[in-house]
Write a protein that holds these residues in place. Structure first.
Motif, PDB file in Angstrom:
ATOM      1  N   MET A   3       0.824  -1.197   0.000  1.00  0.00           N
ATOM      2  CA  MET A   3       0.000   0.000   0.000  1.00  0.00           C
ATOM      3  C   MET A   3       0.863   1.254   0.000  1.00  0.00           C
ATOM      4  O   MET A   3       0.515   2.241  -0.592  1.00  0.00           O
ATOM      5  CB  MET A   3      -0.916  -0.027   1.226  1.00  0.00           C
ATOM      6  N   SER A   4       1.984   1.191   0.643  1.00  0.00           N
ATOM      7  CA  SER A   4       2.851   2.352   0.730  1.00  0.00           C
ATOM      8  C   SER A   4       3.343   2.794  -0.645  1.00  0.00           C
ATOM      9  O   SER A   4       3.420   3.977  -0.921  1.00  0.00           O
ATOM     10  CB  SER A   4       4.043   2.044   1.642  1.00  0.00           C
ATOM     11  N   GLY A   5       3.636   1.828  -1.519  1.00  0.00           N
ATOM     12  CA  GLY A   5       4.075   2.158  -2.869  1.00  0.00           C
ATOM     13  C   GLY A   5       2.987   2.877  -3.643  1.00  0.00           C
ATOM     14  O   GLY A   5       3.258   3.804  -4.402  1.00  0.00           O
ATOM     15  N   ASN A   6       1.748   2.455  -3.429  1.00  0.00           N
ATOM     16  CA  ASN A   6       0.612   3.101  -4.082  1.00  0.00           C
ATOM     17  C   ASN A   6       0.463   4.539  -3.600  1.00  0.00           C
ATOM     18  O   ASN A   6       0.199   5.439  -4.391  1.00  0.00           O
ATOM     19  CB  ASN A   6      -0.662   2.304  -3.808  1.00  0.00           C
ATOM     20  N   GLU A   7       0.624   4.755  -2.324  1.00  0.00           N
ATOM     21  CA  GLU A   7       0.520   6.103  -1.753  1.00  0.00           C
ATOM     22  C   GLU A   7       1.624   7.000  -2.299  1.00  0.00           C
ATOM     23  O   GLU A   7       1.390   8.168  -2.597  1.00  0.00           O
ATOM     24  CB  GLU A   7       0.612   6.042  -0.223  1.00  0.00           C
ATOM     25  N   LYS A   8       2.818   6.444  -2.427  1.00  0.00           N
ATOM     26  CA  LYS A   8       3.939   7.238  -2.950  1.00  0.00           C
ATOM     27  C   LYS A   8       3.700   7.636  -4.398  1.00  0.00           C
ATOM     28  O   LYS A   8       3.966   8.775  -4.791  1.00  0.00           O
ATOM     29  CB  LYS A   8       5.248   6.465  -2.826  1.00  0.00           C
ATOM     30  N   SER A   9       3.193   6.708  -5.187  1.00  0.00           N
ATOM     31  CA  SER A   9       2.934   7.032  -6.590  1.00  0.00           C
ATOM     32  C   SER A   9       1.784   8.028  -6.706  1.00  0.00           C
ATOM     33  O   SER A   9       1.794   8.900  -7.580  1.00  0.00           O
ATOM     34  CB  SER A   9       2.636   5.769  -7.397  1.00  0.00           C
ATOM     35  N   GLN A  10       0.813   7.934  -5.826  1.00  0.00           N
ATOM     36  CA  GLN A  10      -0.293   8.879  -5.821  1.00  0.00           C
ATOM     37  C   GLN A  10       0.219  10.281  -5.458  1.00  0.00           C
ATOM     38  O   GLN A  10      -0.203  11.274  -6.047  1.00  0.00           O
ATOM     39  CB  GLN A  10      -1.366   8.437  -4.835  1.00  0.00           C
ATOM     40  N   ALA A  11       1.151  10.346  -4.514  1.00  0.00           N
ATOM     41  CA  ALA A  11       1.734  11.635  -4.127  1.00  0.00           C
ATOM     42  C   ALA A  11       2.474  12.253  -5.307  1.00  0.00           C
ATOM     43  O   ALA A  11       2.331  13.448  -5.583  1.00  0.00           O
ATOM     44  CB  ALA A  11       2.678  11.452  -2.938  1.00  0.00           C
ATOM     45  N   LYS A  12       3.257  11.445  -6.009  1.00  0.00           N
ATOM     46  CA  LYS A  12       3.994  11.950  -7.174  1.00  0.00           C
ATOM     47  C   LYS A  12       3.026  12.442  -8.244  1.00  0.00           C
ATOM     48  O   LYS A  12       3.268  13.466  -8.880  1.00  0.00           O
ATOM     49  CB  LYS A  12       4.904  10.868  -7.757  1.00  0.00           C
ATOM     50  N   GLY A  13       1.935  11.701  -8.441  1.00  0.00           N
ATOM     51  CA  GLY A  13       0.933  12.095  -9.420  1.00  0.00           C
ATOM     52  C   GLY A  13       0.275  13.421  -9.071  1.00  0.00           C
ATOM     53  O   GLY A  13       0.082  14.281  -9.934  1.00  0.00           O
ATOM     54  N   GLU A  14      -0.049  13.592  -7.795  1.00  0.00           N
ATOM     55  CA  GLU A  14      -0.656  14.847  -7.347  1.00  0.00           C
ATOM     56  C   GLU A  14       0.309  16.010  -7.523  1.00  0.00           C
ATOM     57  O   GLU A  14      -0.095  17.102  -7.926  1.00  0.00           O
ATOM     58  CB  GLU A  14      -1.077  14.750  -5.883  1.00  0.00           C
ATOM     59  N   GLN A  15       1.576  15.768  -7.215  1.00  0.00           N
ATOM     60  CA  GLN A  15       2.573  16.818  -7.370  1.00  0.00           C
ATOM     61  C   GLN A  15       2.700  17.233  -8.836  1.00  0.00           C
ATOM     62  O   GLN A  15       2.717  18.419  -9.156  1.00  0.00           O
ATOM     63  CB  GLN A  15       3.931  16.354  -6.850  1.00  0.00           C
ATOM     64  N   ALA A  16       2.777  16.254  -9.724  1.00  0.00           N
ATOM     65  CA  ALA A  16       2.925  16.540 -11.149  1.00  0.00           C
ATOM     66  C   ALA A  16       1.687  17.244 -11.702  1.00  0.00           C
ATOM     67  O   ALA A  16       1.789  18.220 -12.455  1.00  0.00           O
ATOM     68  CB  ALA A  16       3.191  15.255 -11.917  1.00  0.00           C
ATOM     69  N   LYS A  17       0.513  16.754 -11.324  1.00  0.00           N
ATOM     70  CA  LYS A  17      -0.738  17.353 -11.790  1.00  0.00           C
ATOM     71  C   LYS A  17      -0.853  18.796 -11.295  1.00  0.00           C
ATOM     72  O   LYS A  17      -1.230  19.689 -12.054  1.00  0.00           O
ATOM     73  CB  LYS A  17      -1.916  16.523 -11.296  1.00  0.00           C
ATOM     74  N   GLY A  18      -0.506  18.998 -10.038  1.00  0.00           N
ATOM     75  CA  GLY A  18      -0.574  20.343  -9.463  1.00  0.00           C
ATOM     76  C   GLY A  18       0.397  21.294 -10.126  1.00  0.00           C
ATOM     77  O   GLY A  18       0.066  22.447 -10.416  1.00  0.00           O
ATOM     78  N   LYS A  19       1.593  20.804 -10.390  1.00  0.00           N
ATOM     79  CA  LYS A  19       2.607  21.637 -11.034  1.00  0.00           C
ATOM     80  C   LYS A  19       2.159  22.037 -12.436  1.00  0.00           C
ATOM     81  O   LYS A  19       2.306  23.191 -12.842  1.00  0.00           O
ATOM     82  CB  LYS A  19       3.932  20.873 -11.092  1.00  0.00           C
ATOM     83  N   ALA A  20       1.598  21.081 -13.177  1.00  0.00           N
ATOM     84  CA  ALA A  20       1.117  21.364 -14.531  1.00  0.00           C
ATOM     85  C   ALA A  20      -0.046  22.352 -14.508  1.00  0.00           C
ATOM     86  O   ALA A  20      -0.105  23.281 -15.321  1.00  0.00           O
ATOM     87  CB  ALA A  20       0.703  20.072 -15.211  1.00  0.00           C
ATOM     88  N   LYS A  21      -0.961  22.150 -13.577  1.00  0.00           N
ATOM     89  CA  LYS A  21      -2.128  23.028 -13.476  1.00  0.00           C
ATOM     90  C   LYS A  21      -1.700  24.443 -13.096  1.00  0.00           C
ATOM     91  O   LYS A  21      -2.225  25.428 -13.629  1.00  0.00           O
ATOM     92  CB  LYS A  21      -3.088  22.464 -12.436  1.00  0.00           C
ATOM     93  N   GLU A  22      -0.736  24.545 -12.189  1.00  0.00           N
ATOM     94  CA  GLU A  22      -0.232  25.847 -11.778  1.00  0.00           C
ATOM     95  C   GLU A  22       0.425  26.564 -12.966  1.00  0.00           C
ATOM     96  O   GLU A  22       0.179  27.745 -13.207  1.00  0.00           O
ATOM     97  CB  GLU A  22       0.780  25.677 -10.644  1.00  0.00           C
ATOM     98  N   ALA A  23       1.237  25.832 -13.723  1.00  0.00           N
ATOM     99  CA  ALA A  23       1.906  26.419 -14.889  1.00  0.00           C
ATOM    100  C   ALA A  23       0.885  26.860 -15.942  1.00  0.00           C
ATOM    101  O   ALA A  23       1.014  27.941 -16.530  1.00  0.00           O
ATOM    102  CB  ALA A  23       2.889  25.421 -15.485  1.00  0.00           C
ATOM    103  N   MET A  24      -0.127  26.042 -16.176  1.00  0.00           N
ATOM    104  CA  MET A  24      -1.159  26.386 -17.158  1.00  0.00           C
ATOM    105  C   MET A  24      -1.927  27.619 -16.704  1.00  0.00           C
ATOM    106  O   MET A  24      -2.222  28.505 -17.507  1.00  0.00           O
ATOM    107  CB  MET A  24      -2.117  25.206 -17.352  1.00  0.00           C
TER     108      MET A  24
END
Length: 57
Positions: A1-22
């Protein structure tokens, strides 16, 4: 489960960064703020998972 949480965190970070830039690109302050919030949420999730890893034996 921890690996899933880590990948979800990375996804949120990337999505947020892209949305902020847009949001900055189109001049939409609301989108920029939402992106920053998502990125912060991802950062917090990642910090939580790193904390779990520290105390895990």
């Amino acid at each position: 489960m921890s690996g899933n949480e880590k990948s979800q965190a990375k996804g949120e970070q990337a999505k947020g960064k892209a949305k902020e830039a847009m949001g900055r690109m189109v001049g939409n302050e609301r989108m920029t703020a939402e992106g920053r919030a998502e990125k912060t949420k991802g950062d917090a999730r990642q910090a939580k998972e790193k904390g779990k890893d520290v105390f895990k034996d």
